[in-house]
Design a protein around this motif. Structure first.
Motif, short mmCIF file in Angstrom:
data_model
loop_
_atom_site.label_atom_id
_atom_site.label_comp_id
_atom_site.label_asym_id
_atom_site.label_seq_id
_atom_site.Cartn_x
_atom_site.Cartn_y
_atom_site.Cartn_z
N SER A 35 103.68 125.22 132.71
CA SER A 35 103.24 125.32 134.10
C SER A 35 103.92 124.26 134.96
CB SER A 35 101.72 125.15 134.15
OG SER A 35 101.28 125.13 135.48
N LEU A 36 104.04 123.07 134.43
CA LEU A 36 104.66 121.98 135.17
C LEU A 36 106.14 122.25 135.43
CD1 LEU A 36 104.28 119.08 136.32
CD2 LEU A 36 104.96 118.25 134.06
N MET A 37 106.85 122.71 134.40
CA MET A 37 108.29 122.93 134.52
C MET A 37 108.62 124.22 135.25
SD MET A 37 109.35 120.16 133.16
CE MET A 37 111.09 120.31 132.83
N ASP A 38 107.70 125.18 135.27
CA ASP A 38 107.87 126.43 136.02
C ASP A 38 109.19 127.14 135.69
OD1 ASP A 38 107.00 128.41 137.78
OD2 ASP A 38 107.91 127.44 139.52
N GLY A 39 109.50 127.22 134.39
CA GLY A 39 110.70 127.94 133.96
C GLY A 39 111.97 127.11 133.95
N ALA A 40 111.94 125.92 134.54
CA ALA A 40 113.13 125.06 134.57
C ALA A 40 113.16 124.17 133.33
CB ALA A 40 113.12 124.20 135.83
N ARG A 41 114.29 123.55 133.06
CA ARG A 41 114.41 122.63 131.93
C ARG A 41 114.40 121.18 132.40
NH1 ARG A 41 114.56 124.66 127.09
NH2 ARG A 41 115.55 122.82 126.26
N GLU A 42 114.38 120.99 133.72
CA GLU A 42 114.43 119.64 134.28
C GLU A 42 113.73 119.63 135.63
OE1 GLU A 42 118.13 117.01 135.87
OE2 GLU A 42 118.30 117.80 133.84
N LEU A 43 113.05 118.52 135.93
CA LEU A 43 112.47 118.35 137.26
C LEU A 43 112.48 116.88 137.62
CD1 LEU A 43 109.30 117.11 137.23
CD2 LEU A 43 108.83 119.37 136.37
N GLU A 44 112.40 116.61 138.91
CA GLU A 44 112.37 115.24 139.41
C GLU A 44 110.98 114.92 139.92
OE1 GLU A 44 115.49 114.87 142.31
OE2 GLU A 44 117.02 114.62 140.76
N ILE A 45 110.54 113.70 139.62
CA ILE A 45 109.23 113.23 140.05
C ILE A 45 109.43 112.00 140.91
CG2 ILE A 45 106.99 112.31 139.28
CD1 ILE A 45 107.58 113.73 136.56
N ASP A 46 108.94 112.03 142.14
CA ASP A 46 109.01 110.87 143.04
C ASP A 46 107.73 110.07 142.85
OD1 ASP A 46 108.99 109.05 145.12
OD2 ASP A 46 109.75 110.47 146.59
N HIS A 47 107.89 108.82 142.40
CA HIS A 47 106.74 107.96 142.14
C HIS A 47 107.02 106.58 142.71
CE1 HIS A 47 103.29 106.17 140.18
NE2 HIS A 47 104.07 105.26 139.64
N GLY A 48 106.27 106.21 143.72
CA GLY A 48 106.42 104.88 144.31
C GLY A 48 107.80 104.63 144.88
#
Length: 66
Positions: A35-48
């Protein structure tokens, strides 16, 4: 979504302050990686203000890098 709360020993659980503290603990949120990746193999997370990259490896493991 499955959530659990830690069990308290009976002597502690019966104590009113311990009971209030146990009720104040919020369960940990759980989300599936699919669910988090939504079919992708990579994602970016903006934190602080910093960008982290979450990837699924060839061995189907998760790697988080800054």
């Amino acid at each position: 979504m499955i959530t659990t709360t830690p069990a308290l020993p009976p002597a502690i659980a019966a104590h009113p302050i311990a009971t209030q503290a146990a009720q104040a603990v919020k369960p940990v949120k759980r989300i599936s990686s699919a669910s988090l990746m939504d079919g992708a193999r990579e994602l970016e997370i903006d934190h602080g203000g910093r960008v982290y990259r979450l990837r699924i490896t060839q061995l189907n493991k998760l790697i988080l890098t800054a």
